[in-house]
Design an enzyme around this catalytic site. Structure first.
Site, PDB file in Angstrom:
ATOM      1  N   PRO A  67     -72.296  13.408 -23.570  1.00  0.00           N
ATOM      2  CA  PRO A  67     -73.635  13.869 -23.183  1.00  0.00           C
ATOM      3  C   PRO A  67     -74.754  13.181 -23.956  1.00  0.00           C
ATOM      4  O   PRO A  67     -75.826  12.926 -23.411  1.00  0.00           O
ATOM      5  CB  PRO A  67     -73.586  15.370 -23.481  1.00  0.00           C
ATOM      6  CG  PRO A  67     -72.135  15.732 -23.310  1.00  0.00           C
ATOM      7  CD  PRO A  67     -71.378  14.541 -23.811  1.00  0.00           C
ATOM      8  N   GLU A  83     -65.664  -6.073 -16.890  1.00  0.00           N
ATOM      9  CA  GLU A  83     -66.147  -4.853 -16.241  1.00  0.00           C
ATOM     10  C   GLU A  83     -67.395  -5.140 -15.411  1.00  0.00           C
ATOM     11  O   GLU A  83     -67.547  -4.651 -14.295  1.00  0.00           O
ATOM     12  CB  GLU A  83     -66.448  -3.779 -17.290  1.00  0.00           C
ATOM     13  CG  GLU A  83     -66.956  -2.479 -16.686  1.00  0.00           C
ATOM     14  CD  GLU A  83     -67.218  -1.396 -17.721  1.00  0.00           C
ATOM     15  OE1 GLU A  83     -67.631  -0.290 -17.324  1.00  0.00           O
ATOM     16  OE2 GLU A  83     -67.028  -1.663 -18.921  1.00  0.00           O
ATOM     17  N   GLN A 129     -90.163  -9.233  15.001  1.00  0.00           N
ATOM     18  CA  GLN A 129     -90.289 -10.255  13.962  1.00  0.00           C
ATOM     19  C   GLN A 129     -90.065  -9.677  12.565  1.00  0.00           C
ATOM     20  O   GLN A 129     -89.425 -10.313  11.717  1.00  0.00           O
ATOM     21  CB  GLN A 129     -91.659 -10.923  14.041  1.00  0.00           C
ATOM     22  CG  GLN A 129     -91.793 -12.128  13.105  1.00  0.00           C
ATOM     23  CD  GLN A 129     -93.167 -12.759  13.159  1.00  0.00           C
ATOM     24  OE1 GLN A 129     -94.135 -12.168  12.694  1.00  0.00           O
ATOM     25  NE2 GLN A 129     -93.269 -13.950  13.751  1.00  0.00           N
ATOM     26  N   GLY A 185     -84.898   7.414  11.412  1.00  0.00           N
ATOM     27  CA  GLY A 185     -84.441   8.769  11.111  1.00  0.00           C
ATOM     28  C   GLY A 185     -82.947   8.872  10.974  1.00  0.00           C
ATOM     29  O   GLY A 185     -82.434   9.672  10.185  1.00  0.00           O
ATOM     30  N   GLU A 221     -81.766  -1.834 -17.337  1.00  0.00           N
ATOM     31  CA  GLU A 221     -82.618  -2.043 -18.502  1.00  0.00           C
ATOM     32  C   GLU A 221     -81.841  -2.667 -19.660  1.00  0.00           C
ATOM     33  O   GLU A 221     -82.335  -3.573 -20.350  1.00  0.00           O
ATOM     34  CB  GLU A 221     -83.246  -0.710 -18.939  1.00  0.00           C
ATOM     35  CG  GLU A 221     -84.287  -0.154 -17.980  1.00  0.00           C
ATOM     36  CD  GLU A 221     -83.686   0.454 -16.715  1.00  0.00           C
ATOM     37  OE1 GLU A 221     -84.435   0.595 -15.727  1.00  0.00           O
ATOM     38  OE2 GLU A 221     -82.469   0.763 -16.707  1.00  0.00           O
TER      39      GLU A 221
END
Length: 386
Positions: free
Chosen positions: A127, A241, A278, A339, A366
């Protein structure tokens, strides 16, 4: 022309059939249940699709060519089965036994990992400790003939299904924040408990859990690698990874492109096909070019990795840009679906939700920018073209 061997093309065809027959039809049920039936691992293992790199004496093909895993990832994305993350088991966790395990551990664990009886996971995140592993609180105390493991982990993929989990913990009594040990925790060990299967934004069929360790006795034969060097061991696998992530992002973006292309060619708007507009043509043309260009870099990195030369900076660049291109394609796909794109019954909606985590796991965008930026302004900076 992409570079795959004849054997690898045959492997791709076989794996495509396996996904179509054994996995794809069951994905709606797996998403509803929040977990993939562990029998799928066994079926894949029986056909040689789980681990290709272990030596034949452990039941594998003995072929470490990363292109086999590339095929597995690409075909899973193509079939809409990417939530069955077999690569986590096969190529993210399994290689720890090859790279830092001893022969006794390889003989004890690898055969059942290859055939799918044993499912693997790795537990690093807590956590309060995500990308910054130095903030880890889980601890392991050396008790002579065993370690005493205490702490908790969260967001652990395969957390419910896993039979064997490689757990990272701080060495109790050590001053260095990077003094860690990797411990092999097995299903049924006293004091080891699993929390709930976490309810996520996407990746619904991938079981993701909290894990709790209360005075779990880990025998010394379940220590993986060298105690105190756990942090180093974890870092050694990061480039691969992130390469795995890169392959996934490119394949996922391409599949989203194909799904969107099909939809806009069938959709009527103001008396003509949406694909005749377009704006649609320009937007899709840009994405087609970006995805193709990124795929070229991915294939290059796979080749470099097979030569043992993929470095953290190359992988960080690909992870950063690939996850951004994937997300751009998902967003465009939803937009061009209108939609319908907001409805979960449409594949593009599920893919949009699944892809959001790509810019977070295995190092956030980041963090990737930080790694690349640090290299850009270092004294040893060198362009890939130099």
């Amino acid at each position: 022309m992409r570079k795959f061997t004849e054997e690898q093309h045959m492997f791709r065809d076989a794996y495509r059939r396996f996904l179509a027959d054994e996995v794809a039809p069951h994905m709606p049920a797996f998403r509803e249940a929040g977990i993939v039936d562990r029998e799928i691992f066994k079926k894949a293992g029986d056909q040689g699709f789980l681990m290709t790199w272990p030596d034949e004496k452990y039941g594998g093909m003995g072929d470490n060519d990363f292109r086999y895993e590339q095929i597995i990832i690409e075909e899973a994305a193509r079939a809409g089965c990417h939530e069955w993350y077999a690569t986590l088991h096969s190529r993210l966790v399994g290689p720890y036994f090859k790279n830092i395990g001893n022969e006794e551990q390889r003989e004890r664990f690898l055969p059942k990992c290859v055939n799918g009886e044993t499912i693997l996971a790795v537990a690093m995140t807590e956590p309060g400790a995500g990308s910054d592993l130095s903030g880890m609180k889980s601890s392991a105390k050396d008790m002579g003939d065993h370690y005493l493991l205490n702490g908790s982990k969260t967001y652990i993929s395969n957390g419910i299904n896993a039979d064997v989990i490689i757990v990272a913990a701080k060495l109790d009594g050590e001053e260095s924040k990077h003094a860690m040990v990797l411990l092999i925790v097995e299903r049924g060990m006293e004091g080891f408990e699993r929390g709930r299967n976490l309810d996520k934004m996407g990746q619904s069929a991938q079981d993701t859990a909290e894990l709790f360790f209360n005075n779990v006795k880990i025998p010394k034969e379940n220590v993986l690698g060298e105690p105190g060097n756990g942090f180093v061991h974890l870092m050694e696998g990061l480039a691969e990874e992130r390469l795995i992530g890169m392959v996934q992002y490119g394949a996922s973006a391409r599949h989203a492109f194909d799904v969107t292309r099909k939809f806009v060619m069938e959709r009527d708007v103001f008396g003509k096909k949406l694909s005749d507009m377009q704006n649609t043509q320009f937007k899709m043309a840009e994405m087609d070019a970006k995805i193709d260009m990124f795929q070229t870099y991915v294939d290059h990195c796979v080749e470099v990795h097979n030569q043992g030369q993929l470095n953290s900076n190359m992988a960080a660049k690909g992870k950063m840009l690939g996850s951004e291109i994937e997300w751009e394609m998902m967003d465009l796909g939803v937009q061009l679906h209108g939609g319908a794109g907001y409805m979960k019954e449409y594949e593009i909606c599920r893919m949009f939700l699944d892809a959001r985590v790509s810019r977070i796991y295995a190092g956030s965008s980041e963090i990737m920018r930080y790694i690349v930026g640090r290299d850009v302004f270092s004294q040893k900076y060198q362009s890939i073209l130099e």
